[in-house]
Design an enzyme around this catalytic site. Sequence first.
Site, PDB file in Angstrom:
ATOM      1  N   LYS A 193      -5.710  -2.535  -1.209  1.00  7.65           N
ATOM      2  CA  LYS A 193      -7.262  -2.111  -1.367  1.00  7.65           C
ATOM      3  C   LYS A 193      -7.725  -2.206  -2.939  1.00  7.65           C
ATOM      4  O   LYS A 193      -7.161  -1.105  -3.565  1.00  7.65           O
ATOM      5  CB  LYS A 193      -7.555  -0.914  -0.903  1.00  7.65           C
ATOM      6  CG  LYS A 193      -9.280  -0.754  -0.719  1.00  7.65           C
ATOM      7  CD  LYS A 193      -9.665   0.633  -0.389  1.00  7.65           C
ATOM      8  CE  LYS A 193      -9.668   1.502  -1.860  1.00  7.65           C
ATOM      9  NZ  LYS A 193     -10.685   0.882  -2.773  1.00  7.65           N
ATOM     10  N   GLU A 250       1.165   6.217  -9.862  1.00  7.05           N
ATOM     11  CA  GLU A 250       0.903   6.464 -11.378  1.00  7.05           C
ATOM     12  C   GLU A 250      -0.429   6.886 -11.502  1.00  7.05           C
ATOM     13  O   GLU A 250      -1.384   6.143 -11.106  1.00  7.05           O
ATOM     14  CB  GLU A 250       1.064   5.010 -11.782  1.00  7.05           C
ATOM     15  CG  GLU A 250       2.484   4.253 -11.527  1.00  7.05           C
ATOM     16  CD  GLU A 250       2.495   2.869 -12.244  1.00  7.05           C
ATOM     17  OE1 GLU A 250       3.641   2.246 -11.768  1.00  7.05           O
ATOM     18  OE2 GLU A 250       1.636   2.389 -12.621  1.00  7.05           O
ATOM     19  N   CYS A 264      -4.463   3.965 -18.745  1.00  6.04           N
ATOM     20  CA  CYS A 264      -3.963   5.210 -18.453  1.00  6.04           C
ATOM     21  C   CYS A 264      -3.054   5.516 -19.604  1.00  6.04           C
ATOM     22  O   CYS A 264      -2.689   6.900 -19.735  1.00  6.04           O
ATOM     23  CB  CYS A 264      -3.262   5.327 -17.162  1.00  6.04           C
ATOM     24  SG  CYS A 264      -1.901   3.975 -17.170  1.00  6.04           S
ATOM     25  N   GLU A 315      -8.679  14.343 -19.078  1.00  5.88           N
ATOM     26  CA  GLU A 315      -8.611  13.029 -19.242  1.00  5.88           C
ATOM     27  C   GLU A 315     -10.157  12.481 -19.396  1.00  5.88           C
ATOM     28  O   GLU A 315     -10.942  12.796 -18.656  1.00  5.88           O
ATOM     29  CB  GLU A 315      -8.021  12.178 -18.320  1.00  5.88           C
ATOM     30  CG  GLU A 315      -7.750  11.017 -18.552  1.00  5.88           C
ATOM     31  CD  GLU A 315      -7.278   9.991 -17.115  1.00  5.88           C
ATOM     32  OE1 GLU A 315      -7.931  10.602 -15.958  1.00  5.88           O
ATOM     33  OE2 GLU A 315      -6.351   9.284 -17.505  1.00  5.88           O
TER      34      GLU A 315
HETATM   35  P1  NAD Z   1      -9.488   6.678  -8.678  1.00  2.00           P
HETATM   36  O1  NAD Z   1      -8.405   7.621  -8.226  1.00  2.00           O
HETATM   37  O2  NAD Z   1     -11.044   7.134  -8.410  1.00  2.00           O
HETATM   38  O3  NAD Z   1      -9.470   5.291  -7.531  1.00  2.00           O
HETATM   39  C1  NAD Z   1      -8.337   4.380  -7.621  1.00  2.00           C
HETATM   40  C2  NAD Z   1      -8.196   3.644  -6.351  1.00  2.00           C
HETATM   41  O4  NAD Z   1      -7.980   4.707  -5.200  1.00  2.00           O
HETATM   42  C3  NAD Z   1      -9.620   2.944  -5.850  1.00  2.00           C
HETATM   43  O5  NAD Z   1      -9.259   1.753  -5.073  1.00  2.00           O
HETATM   44  C4  NAD Z   1     -10.167   3.885  -4.915  1.00  2.00           C
HETATM   45  O6  NAD Z   1     -11.175   3.352  -3.816  1.00  2.00           O
HETATM   46  C5  NAD Z   1      -9.180   4.607  -4.181  1.00  2.00           C
HETATM   47  N1  NAD Z   1      -9.401   6.024  -3.723  1.00  2.00           N
HETATM   48  C6  NAD Z   1     -10.026   7.015  -4.012  1.00  2.00           C
HETATM   49  N2  NAD Z   1      -9.902   8.062  -3.085  1.00  2.00           N
HETATM   50  C7  NAD Z   1      -9.170   7.654  -2.237  1.00  2.00           C
HETATM   51  C8  NAD Z   1      -8.529   8.451  -1.114  1.00  2.00           C
HETATM   52  N3  NAD Z   1      -8.976   9.674  -0.926  1.00  2.00           N
HETATM   53  N4  NAD Z   1      -7.660   7.707  -0.280  1.00  2.00           N
HETATM   54  C9  NAD Z   1      -7.322   6.306  -0.638  1.00  2.00           C
HETATM   55  N5  NAD Z   1      -7.725   5.543  -1.569  1.00  2.00           N
HETATM   56  C10 NAD Z   1      -8.567   6.462  -2.405  1.00  2.00           C
HETATM   57  O7  NAD Z   1      -9.172   6.076  -9.885  1.00  2.00           O
HETATM   58  P2  NAD Z   1     -10.075   5.085 -10.779  1.00  2.00           P
HETATM   59  O8  NAD Z   1     -11.297   5.596 -11.062  1.00  2.00           O
HETATM   60  O9  NAD Z   1     -10.327   3.887 -10.245  1.00  2.00           O
HETATM   61  O10 NAD Z   1      -9.021   4.853 -12.042  1.00  2.00           O
HETATM   62  C11 NAD Z   1      -9.226   5.392 -13.232  1.00  2.00           C
HETATM   63  C12 NAD Z   1      -7.898   6.377 -13.285  1.00  2.00           C
HETATM   64  O11 NAD Z   1      -6.783   5.973 -12.958  1.00  2.00           O
HETATM   65  C13 NAD Z   1      -7.581   7.221 -14.322  1.00  2.00           C
HETATM   66  O12 NAD Z   1      -7.236   8.666 -14.122  1.00  2.00           O
HETATM   67  C14 NAD Z   1      -6.420   6.616 -14.814  1.00  2.00           C
HETATM   68  O13 NAD Z   1      -5.587   7.238 -15.738  1.00  2.00           O
HETATM   69  C15 NAD Z   1      -5.527   6.164 -13.707  1.00  2.00           C
HETATM   70  N6  NAD Z   1      -4.632   5.204 -13.965  1.00  2.00           N
HETATM   71  C16 NAD Z   1      -3.478   5.390 -14.128  1.00  2.00           C
HETATM   72  C17 NAD Z   1      -2.349   4.555 -14.267  1.00  2.00           C
HETATM   73  C18 NAD Z   1      -0.834   4.759 -14.568  1.00  2.00           C
HETATM   74  O14 NAD Z   1      -0.165   3.888 -14.332  1.00  2.00           O
HETATM   75  N7  NAD Z   1      -0.531   6.057 -14.612  1.00  2.00           N
HETATM   76  C19 NAD Z   1      -2.882   3.203 -14.468  1.00  2.00           C
HETATM   77  C20 NAD Z   1      -4.062   2.915 -14.358  1.00  2.00           C
HETATM   78  C21 NAD Z   1      -5.146   3.894 -13.910  1.00  2.00           C
HETATM   79  O1  6OD Z   2       2.189  -2.296 -17.700  1.00  2.00           O
HETATM   80  C1  6OD Z   2       2.251  -1.619 -16.594  1.00  2.00           C
HETATM   81  O2  6OD Z   2       3.080  -2.369 -15.904  1.00  2.00           O
HETATM   82  C2  6OD Z   2       1.287  -0.727 -15.849  1.00  2.00           C
HETATM   83  N1  6OD Z   2       1.684   0.012 -14.740  1.00  2.00           N
HETATM   84  C3  6OD Z   2       0.401  -0.174 -16.878  1.00  2.00           C
HETATM   85  C4  6OD Z   2      -0.493   0.821 -16.384  1.00  2.00           C
HETATM   86  C5  6OD Z   2      -1.702   0.902 -17.316  1.00  2.00           C
HETATM   87  C6  6OD Z   2      -2.730   2.099 -17.014  1.00  2.00           C
HETATM   88  O3  6OD Z   2      -3.790   1.813 -17.021  1.00  2.00           O
END
Ligand code: NAD
Ligand code: 6OD
Length: 484
Positions: free
Chosen positions: A171, A247, A281, A383
Amino acid sequence: MPDQVTHFIGGVPVAEGATFAACDPVTGRQIYRVHEADRDVVDRAVAAARAALPGWAALPAAERAAWTRRLGDAIEERFEDLVAAEIADTGKSVTQTRTLDIPRGAANFRSFAEIAAQRPDSAFHLADVLSYTVRRPLGVVAVIVPWNLPFLLATWKIGPALAAGNTVVVKPSEHTPGSMAVLAGIAASIGLPPGVLNVVNGFGPGSTGQFLVEHPGVDAVTFTGESRTGSSIMKSVADRVKPVSFELGGKNAGLVFADADLDAAVEGCVRSVFTNGGQVCLCTERLYVERPVFAEFVARLAGRARELAFGRPEDEDTVMMPMISAEHRDKVLSYYALAGDEGAEIHAGGGAPRFGDERDGGYYVEPTVLTGLPHDSRVNREEIFGPVCHVAPFDTEAEAVALANDSEYGLAATVWTSSLGRAHRVAQSLETGLVWVNTWYLRDLRTPFGGVKLSGIGREGGTHSLDFYSEPTTITIKLEPGHD
Ligand code: NAD
Ligand code: 6OD
């Protein structure tokens, strides 16, 4: 560009469910409509993945690796379609999309094909007892990903999940479904067995995402996104004790020591703070700079921030991209306003740019450099996920480490120093899953990747991904009759 994005179930497109608008973050205009998967559509996607599972799991590892590699190769053939889809959804620059996002998608499939094909099982021989371990796939894996690096992050999970013998239901974020629709077309065109890779579109809570993770036919969930979403998914799968790999968010610190190569540190921090509009992130939002170079560093970083080009995505020298949505732009701008209220000095940015053209309908914010806030201010704690950092001075190494570690998050940190001893010492004292020294976001896909504290659970990357996407069974054989 298609006028609608559909699901992909059992090897065919499925145009069912109400539709919602996907908007171009550059202009705010609708680009196409996306079908939202309801419970019934999610059921069918999970059923298709379950039906494909026995055949896929039974393939020799080398054959699955060959399919996984073929997906990587086919990405090269559809490279420009993927670039166009990713830019349309995110507004990111063509240069970044061509050099990072799409090539990493191909690398994700190729690397995990290689790693999975070569992975040995373990065996232990003790007198007349032989114990050995075989690994089995988890089953049907739900892959839930965010909007910031849509293709890179989805393929980072799909590649190892498929190579390990699972089937997947992906998804994508509701904001960025385009590149997964192209990947679905690629899977169909190379003849990937139907049901091995399925894609459903929709929102999170009360919608597709929630229906998928809670589905009894889903065996495990791999998720990248916000920490509070991870926590809510964890609760919703707790009753079935499904394995999860998360993540999550970050509030990453960068430590700049006075002995660092200052040119490299400034340029490195320009990248680590502003890449992808700060929507990675791993981006740095808190910088701690040793006092003798603090003033010069702030002036130079702010100067570079003011120079960053706001061109159109298709211009090769564009650096700054829009925020993903009006809501996210407003969130970032609210932190800029809060910083002012909390007494920050704003050295660059602090608002939204004006272009005098159609981009004024888009979601841009200025790259922003702040100083002067207390360590405990919300801007320093929460964040923001935008192109902004706060810079504070420090006097001792111990103080810098303590400031960096004083966070609920623990994803990544960067250290800028010319002392090898300090680099090792400080890197080993930082409470994060990842530390970069004199660089940022330099990736080796074999290394464990992930965070501690609110930044996640588990590690993916190399064999760590294969460990998550499979379960070991230990088989112990008594080789000679006799007493145990
Ligand atoms: P989000 O958590 O709002 O959404 C991520 C995904 O989860 C989307 O596809 C969303 O539709 C889905 N989702 C939301 N609620 C859900 C639920 N209750 N059940 C199942 N699916 C659900 O995040 P975002 O706004 O799309 O992305 C930004 C965030 O992601 C930031 O906090 C960022 O730090 C984090 N991020 C972390 C990493 C990492 O590697 N640690 C990488 C990229 C982004
Ligand atoms: O480079 C990657 O493999 C990875 N998981 C990056 C995550 C980035 C977060 O926004």
